[in-house]
Design a protein around this motif. Structure first.
Motif, PDB file in Angstrom:
ATOM      1  N   SER A   1      -7.842   8.926  12.237  1.00 14.37           N
ATOM      2  CA  SER A   1      -8.687   8.088  11.394  1.00 14.37           C
ATOM      3  C   SER A   1      -8.239   6.630  11.511  1.00 14.37           C
ATOM      4  CB  SER A   1      -8.616   8.556   9.939  1.00 14.37           C
ATOM      5  OG  SER A   1      -9.273   7.645   9.075  1.00 14.37           O
ATOM      6  N   GLU A   2      -9.156   5.731  11.241  1.00 14.59           N
ATOM      7  CA  GLU A   2      -8.842   4.299  11.264  1.00 14.59           C
ATOM      8  C   GLU A   2      -8.471   3.782   9.881  1.00 14.59           C
ATOM      9  OE1 GLU A   2      -8.566   2.494  13.954  1.00 14.59           O
ATOM     10  OE2 GLU A   2      -9.106   4.208  15.211  1.00 14.59           O
ATOM     11  N   SER A   3      -8.631   4.607   8.857  1.00 18.37           N
ATOM     12  CA  SER A   3      -8.366   4.160   7.491  1.00 18.37           C
ATOM     13  C   SER A   3      -6.889   4.337   7.133  1.00 18.37           C
ATOM     14  CB  SER A   3      -9.233   4.946   6.506  1.00 18.37           C
ATOM     15  OG  SER A   3      -8.900   4.622   5.170  1.00 18.37           O
ATOM     16  N   ASP A   4      -6.303   3.311   6.495  1.00 19.75           N
ATOM     17  CA  ASP A   4      -4.907   3.385   6.067  1.00 19.75           C
ATOM     18  C   ASP A   4      -4.718   4.319   4.876  1.00 19.75           C
ATOM     19  OD1 ASP A   4      -4.084   1.581   8.016  1.00 19.75           O
ATOM     20  OD2 ASP A   4      -4.445  -0.163   6.720  1.00 19.75           O
TER      21      ASP A   4
ATOM     22  N   ASN B   1      -0.774  -7.839  -7.204  1.00 17.95           N
ATOM     23  CA  ASN B   1       0.134  -8.641  -6.390  1.00 17.95           C
ATOM     24  C   ASN B   1       0.309  -8.062  -4.987  1.00 17.95           C
ATOM     25  OD1 ASN B   1       0.599 -10.428  -8.524  1.00 17.95           O
ATOM     26  ND2 ASN B   1       2.274  -9.173  -9.334  1.00 17.95           N
ATOM     27  N   TYR B   2      -0.021  -6.790  -4.838  1.00 15.33           N
ATOM     28  CA  TYR B   2       0.138  -6.131  -3.534  1.00 15.33           C
ATOM     29  C   TYR B   2      -1.085  -6.387  -2.652  1.00 15.33           C
ATOM     30  CZ  TYR B   2       4.095  -3.478  -5.411  1.00 15.33           C
ATOM     31  OH  TYR B   2       5.299  -3.108  -5.956  1.00 15.33           O
ATOM     32  N   ILE B   3      -0.827  -6.691  -1.395  1.00 12.37           N
ATOM     33  CA  ILE B   3      -1.886  -6.768  -0.398  1.00 12.37           C
ATOM     34  C   ILE B   3      -2.076  -5.353   0.141  1.00 12.37           C
ATOM     35  CG2 ILE B   3      -2.619  -7.768   1.799  1.00 12.37           C
ATOM     36  CD1 ILE B   3      -0.807 -10.151   1.195  1.00 12.37           C
ATOM     37  N   LEU B   4      -3.225  -4.771  -0.152  1.00 10.22           N
ATOM     38  CA  LEU B   4      -3.421  -3.339   0.130  1.00 10.22           C
ATOM     39  C   LEU B   4      -3.319  -3.015   1.605  1.00 10.22           C
ATOM     40  CD1 LEU B   4      -6.304  -2.508  -2.368  1.00 10.22           C
ATOM     41  CD2 LEU B   4      -3.835  -2.209  -2.667  1.00 10.22           C
ATOM     42  N   SER B   5      -3.721  -3.945   2.462  1.00  6.91           N
ATOM     43  CA  SER B   5      -3.661  -3.685   3.901  1.00  6.91           C
ATOM     44  C   SER B   5      -2.224  -3.596   4.409  1.00  6.91           C
ATOM     45  CB  SER B   5      -4.419  -4.772   4.664  1.00  6.91           C
ATOM     46  OG  SER B   5      -3.860  -6.052   4.402  1.00  6.91           O
ATOM     47  N   ASP B   6      -1.262  -4.096   3.625  1.00  8.50           N
ATOM     48  CA  ASP B   6       0.150  -4.049   4.025  1.00  8.50           C
ATOM     49  C   ASP B   6       0.866  -2.830   3.454  1.00  8.50           C
ATOM     50  OD1 ASP B   6      -0.116  -6.385   5.436  1.00  8.50           O
ATOM     51  OD2 ASP B   6       0.581  -7.673   3.788  1.00  8.50           O
ATOM     52  N   VAL B   7       0.194  -2.086   2.595  1.00  9.42           N
ATOM     53  CA  VAL B   7       0.816  -0.894   1.996  1.00  9.42           C
ATOM     54  C   VAL B   7       0.768   0.255   3.001  1.00  9.42           C
ATOM     55  CG1 VAL B   7       0.682   0.807   0.134  1.00  9.42           C
ATOM     56  CG2 VAL B   7       0.168  -1.602  -0.329  1.00  9.42           C
ATOM     57  N   SER B   8       1.900   0.911   3.200  1.00  9.33           N
ATOM     58  CA  SER B   8       1.982   2.053   4.107  1.00  9.33           C
ATOM     59  C   SER B   8       2.604   3.231   3.372  1.00  9.33           C
ATOM     60  CB  SER B   8       2.804   1.701   5.357  1.00  9.33           C
ATOM     61  OG  SER B   8       4.132   1.358   4.986  1.00  9.33           O
TER      62      SER B   8
ATOM     63  N   ASN C   1       5.150   6.655   4.119  1.00  7.83           N
ATOM     64  CA  ASN C   1       5.988   7.360   5.089  1.00  7.83           C
ATOM     65  C   ASN C   1       5.763   8.861   4.991  1.00  7.83           C
ATOM     66  OD1 ASN C   1       7.444   8.248   2.826  1.00  7.83           O
ATOM     67  ND2 ASN C   1       9.037   6.693   3.062  1.00  7.83           N
ATOM     68  N   LYS C   2       6.487   9.632   5.791  1.00  9.47           N
ATOM     69  CA  LYS C   2       6.265  11.073   5.854  1.00  9.47           C
ATOM     70  C   LYS C   2       6.657  11.794   4.568  1.00  9.47           C
ATOM     71  CE  LYS C   2      10.719  12.352   7.924  1.00  9.47           C
ATOM     72  NZ  LYS C   2      11.370  13.076   9.055  1.00  9.47           N
ATOM     73  N   TYR C   3       7.422  11.134   3.713  1.00 11.94           N
ATOM     74  CA  TYR C   3       7.808  11.723   2.436  1.00 11.94           C
ATOM     75  C   TYR C   3       6.775  11.460   1.348  1.00 11.94           C
ATOM     76  CZ  TYR C   3      12.250  11.760   4.935  1.00 11.94           C
ATOM     77  OH  TYR C   3      13.223  11.948   5.888  1.00 11.94           O
ATOM     78  N   GLY C   4       5.722  10.714   1.683  1.00 14.52           N
ATOM     79  CA  GLY C   4       4.699  10.386   0.713  1.00 14.52           C
ATOM     80  C   GLY C   4       5.018   9.156  -0.107  1.00 14.52           C
ATOM     81  N   GLU C   5       6.076   8.425   0.250  1.00 12.95           N
ATOM     82  CA  GLU C   5       6.467   7.240  -0.502  1.00 12.95           C
ATOM     83  C   GLU C   5       5.620   6.040  -0.082  1.00 12.95           C
ATOM     84  OE1 GLU C   5      11.236   8.027  -1.128  1.00 12.95           O
ATOM     85  OE2 GLU C   5      10.548   7.157   0.764  1.00 12.95           O
ATOM     86  N   LEU C   6       5.081   5.333  -1.064  1.00 15.72           N
ATOM     87  CA  LEU C   6       4.349   4.097  -0.778  1.00 15.72           C
ATOM     88  C   LEU C   6       5.356   2.999  -0.473  1.00 15.72           C
ATOM     89  CD1 LEU C   6       2.133   5.804  -2.232  1.00 15.72           C
ATOM     90  CD2 LEU C   6       1.217   3.642  -3.070  1.00 15.72           C
ATOM     91  N   CYS C   7       5.131   2.300   0.643  1.00 16.31           N
ATOM     92  CA  CYS C   7       6.064   1.271   1.094  1.00 16.31           C
ATOM     93  C   CYS C   7       5.346  -0.071   1.222  1.00 16.31           C
ATOM     94  CB  CYS C   7       6.682   1.661   2.445  1.00 16.31           C
ATOM     95  SG  CYS C   7       7.556   3.248   2.431  1.00 16.31           S
ATOM     96  N   TYR C   8       6.157  -1.149   1.070  1.00 15.81           N
ATOM     97  CA  TYR C   8       5.621  -2.508   1.184  1.00 15.81           C
ATOM     98  C   TYR C   8       6.643  -3.374   1.923  1.00 15.81           C
ATOM     99  CZ  TYR C   8       2.715  -6.495  -0.142  1.00 15.81           C
ATOM    100  OH  TYR C   8       1.870  -7.577  -0.103  1.00 15.81           O
ATOM    101  N   PRO C   9       6.178  -4.279   2.815  1.00 13.80           N
ATOM    102  CA  PRO C   9       7.124  -5.074   3.612  1.00 13.80           C
ATOM    103  C   PRO C   9       8.007  -5.973   2.751  1.00 13.80           C
ATOM    104  CG  PRO C   9       4.903  -5.181   4.515  1.00 13.80           C
ATOM    105  CD  PRO C   9       4.789  -4.538   3.171  1.00 13.80           C
ATOM    106  N   ASP C  10       9.300  -6.054   3.114  1.00 13.36           N
ATOM    107  CA  ASP C  10      10.222  -6.952   2.424  1.00 13.36           C
ATOM    108  C   ASP C  10      10.209  -8.312   3.129  1.00 13.36           C
ATOM    109  OD1 ASP C  10      11.544  -6.497   4.782  1.00 13.36           O
ATOM    110  OD2 ASP C  10      13.204  -5.371   3.893  1.00 13.36           O
TER     111      ASP C  10
END
Length: 271
Positions: free
Chosen positions: A88-91, A151-158, A160-169
């Motif tokens: 899929s192309e959707s994040d 405050n979060y830019i949704l396109s930068d939210v990822s 990981n395989k554990y299901g944790e939402l991550c954001y760039p530091d």
């Protein structure tokens, strides 16, 4: 002979349900997270025509004489086999690699479970909420809706395989932000109550949901971002099953026709 009419009729009714189930499987061949349903049958009560007894010579008859009264559907079982991975192309599209289920908060306040990870962020009162295509909130490991402030830019939210939402530091490295998509398992998934939109509801037969984040008794599932789990329906198998069901329906129909002819012949004996 009248008994054979009703026996064959039960077979036709059972095979009609079987055809309905197969048709539903084929209709959902492209539904994300859909699981194949399979009919199970059981025989009805047997009528005893003659009990264990002796012959005219006093010899013991080892078995009695019993005749069956037909068949019925005993259950429609769900096959929880892993479906194919669809890119899929959707994040915000997620696939579960394992036995887990996503949890959703229904409009009635109850929790429902699904394998369909087709999600998106929707703008809510407190921020951006992760929800399914019907707007039902996706729950975290703590059982709360997943909401990110503006405050979060949704396109930068990822994720990981554990299901944790991550954001760039500051170094542009994804770091967990303390929110994890909830994954739940059941001791008996076949006991779940099937709902619409590939949703399942907990029942006494399924047992309590097991939170993968807090339990060490189950094998952990993995979350794969930008993938969806396709239906596990095998079209060829379903077509073969449909042919078998059609032939069984025809056989029962033929039994009714034959019985009718026998009754007609018996009725003509008086002429």
């Amino acid at each position: 002979m009248v008994r054979s009419l009703w026996t064959a009729a039960t077979g036709m009714i059972a095979q009609q349900t079987n055809i309905d189930t197969i048709a539903n499987n084929l209709a959902n061949v492209n539904t994300q997270g859909y699981k194949t349903h399979v009919n199970e049958f059981k025989t009805l009560l047997y009528q005893t025509l003659q009990t264990k007894t002796t012959t005219a010579n006093g010899d013991q008859k080892p078995t009695s004489a019993q005749v069956g009264l037909g068949v019925r559907n005993s259950a429609i079982t769900t096959i929880f086999k892993q479906g194919n991975a669809l890119s899929s192309e959707s994040d915000t599209d997620f696939m579960i690699d394992g036995k887990g289920f996503f949890a959703l908060r229904g409009s009635d306040g109850n929790t429902y479970y699904t394998r369909n990870g087709n999600f998106q962020f929707t703008l809510g009162v407190n921020g951006n909420m992760l929800a399914n295509s019907d707007g039902l909130p996706v729950l975290s490991t703590t059982g709360q809706p997943i909401v990110l402030n503006t405050n979060y830019i949704l396109s930068d939210v990822s994720v990981n395989k554990y299901g944790e939402l991550c954001y760039p530091d500051a170094k542009n490295q994804p770091q967990p932000i303390g929110i994890t998509i909830g994954l739940f398992q059941f001791n008996n998934p076949n006991g779940l109550d099937k709902q619409a939109e590939t949703l399942y509801a907990q029942t006494a037969a399924s047992g309590q949901p097991i939170n993968e984040a807090t339990s060490n008794m189950v094998e952990k599932s993995a979350v794969i971002q930008k993938y969806l789990e396709g239906s596990n329906v095998q079209v060829v198998d379903e077509m073969v099953n449909m042919i078998v069901a059609q032939r069984a329906y025809e056989l029962n129909s033929k039994a009714i026709t034959t019985t009718d002819e026998m009754l007609q012949q018996a009725n003509n004996l008086k002429r």
